[in-house]
Design an enzyme around this catalytic site. Structure first.
Site, PDB file in Angstrom:
ATOM      1  N   HIS A   1      24.418  10.743  18.159  1.00  0.00           N
ATOM      2  CA  HIS A   1      25.101  10.112  17.028  1.00  0.00           C
ATOM      3  C   HIS A   1      24.506  10.627  15.713  1.00  0.00           C
ATOM      4  CE1 HIS A   1      25.432   7.142  20.389  1.00  0.00           C
ATOM      5  NE2 HIS A   1      26.685   7.080  19.956  1.00  0.00           N
TER       6      HIS A   1
ATOM      7  N   ASP B   1      20.883  10.435  24.240  1.00  0.00           N
ATOM      8  CA  ASP B   1      22.220   9.983  24.657  1.00  0.00           C
ATOM      9  C   ASP B   1      23.250  11.118  24.655  1.00  0.00           C
ATOM     10  OD1 ASP B   1      22.303  10.157  21.898  1.00  0.00           O
ATOM     11  OD2 ASP B   1      22.632   8.006  21.576  1.00  0.00           O
TER      12      ASP B   1
ATOM     13  N   HIS C   1      20.010   4.870  12.308  1.00  0.00           N
ATOM     14  CA  HIS C   1      21.220   4.347  11.651  1.00  0.00           C
ATOM     15  C   HIS C   1      20.900   3.368  10.515  1.00  0.00           C
ATOM     16  CE1 HIS C   1      23.728   6.316  14.557  1.00  0.00           C
ATOM     17  NE2 HIS C   1      23.241   5.632  15.566  1.00  0.00           N
TER      18      HIS C   1
ATOM     19  N   ASP D   1      19.720  13.260  18.445  1.00  0.00           N
ATOM     20  CA  ASP D   1      20.483  12.168  19.048  1.00  0.00           C
ATOM     21  C   ASP D   1      21.978  12.523  18.986  1.00  0.00           C
ATOM     22  OD1 ASP D   1      20.124   9.054  19.792  1.00  0.00           O
ATOM     23  OD2 ASP D   1      21.988   9.326  18.661  1.00  0.00           O
TER      24      ASP D   1
END
Ligand SMILES: [Zn+2]
Length: 284
Positions: A147, A224, A107, A145
């Site tokens: 996200h 995740d 991120h 991931d």
């Protein structure tokens, strides 16, 4: 041959109260050790390597503890932890290993929060982006991931040497990656969509890439997406085996960098499953 795990227990030294805490990595390490994996210790990345991706002003702020948001605290000495995690990704890239370090990175954009996100989502420096830049290789980055790796997309958007492919849950943080833009191929999936839909989507996404162009594959390995975790796509151990197999089928030298995954027991088993799927299908 088992993939080497890049790890330093120094990465456990901060943030015990945070969901992105040391236990997630410590427990995963213990599981992989019990399963017979070999470990190698990284060295911290230097400023020059970090400046290949990040603006000097942002790096200065991280160093001085001036960069803080509601997800991403300015822990004491966080720059030292972050640059050791970058060093882990650099070493994983050199030895085709799996970097089991924290903090995560995908991120983090050039100067912090990326593509309009209000936070850096537990990330300080973009580990995988720095490793890809430093390798100088034409690289396919696959981000599994749950996200969207908005930082990685921001860094490589329009870069002819890199393609970025991400499958992620939507709606969810950071709210980016809702469509494909040039060299950044994005697919969103609804919460708990399950392994079958995930793998079908992954095959479709990888089918859009001109593989002949790339010399290497880098995987932003977040877990995740595991059922019940922070960006659950309802995946189970066996699905990570299938993802690893698909990475092997790309037939390129690959390395792996941990991103999210917040239940240590599951992270450890998922990494083993992923690497088993990779190793059993890789043709040396
Ligand atoms: Zn995540």
């Amino acid at each position: 041959m088992k993939t080497k795990i890049v790890y330093s227990e120094k990465c456990l030294g901060y943030g015990t109260w945070h969901i992105e805490g040391p236990q997630r990595v410590k427990i995963a390490h213990d599981i992989l050790k019990a399963k017979g994996y070999g470990f190698v210790e990284p060295k911290p990345a230097n400023d020059e390597e970090i400046f290949s991706v990040h603006d000097a002003d942002y790096v200065f702020n991280v160093k001085k503890g001036l960069a803080e948001d509601s997800d991403t605290p300015a822990y004491q000495n966080i720059y030292e932890f972050a640059r050791l995690s970058v060093g882990g990704a650099l070493l994983a890239s050199r030895i085709n290993g799996f970097c089991l370090m924290r903090p995560p990175g995908h991120h983090a954009g050039r100067s912090g929060a990326a593509l309009g996100s209000s936070t850096r989502g537990f990330c300080y420096l973009n580990n995988i982006a720095i490793a890809v830049k430093e390798s100088g290789k034409r690289t396919l980055i696959l981000d599994i991931d749950g996200h969207h790796g908005n930082g990685t997309q921001e860094i490589f958007q329009g870069d002819e040497k890199v393609s970025y492919v991400s499958l992620h849950q939507s709606p969810n943080y950071p709210g980016t990656g809702n469509f494909t833009e040039g060299n950044c191929i994005n697919f969103t999936l609804p919460s708990n969509s399950g392994g079958r839909q995930y793998l079908e989507t992954l095959d479709k996404a990888l089918g859009m890439v001109n593989l002949a162009k790339f010399e290497a594959v880098a995987v932003s390995a977040g877990f995740d997406t595991h059922q019940g975790d922070l960006a659950s796509l309802g995946l189970l151990d066996k699905d990570y085996f299938e993802i690893g197999k698909r990475v092997a089928q790309l037939k390129k030298p690959a390395f792996f960098v941990l991103e999210g995954g917040y239940v240590g027991e599951k992270v450890g088993l998922d990494i083993d499953s992923f690497l088993s799927g990779f190793e059993e299908n890789v043709k040396v």
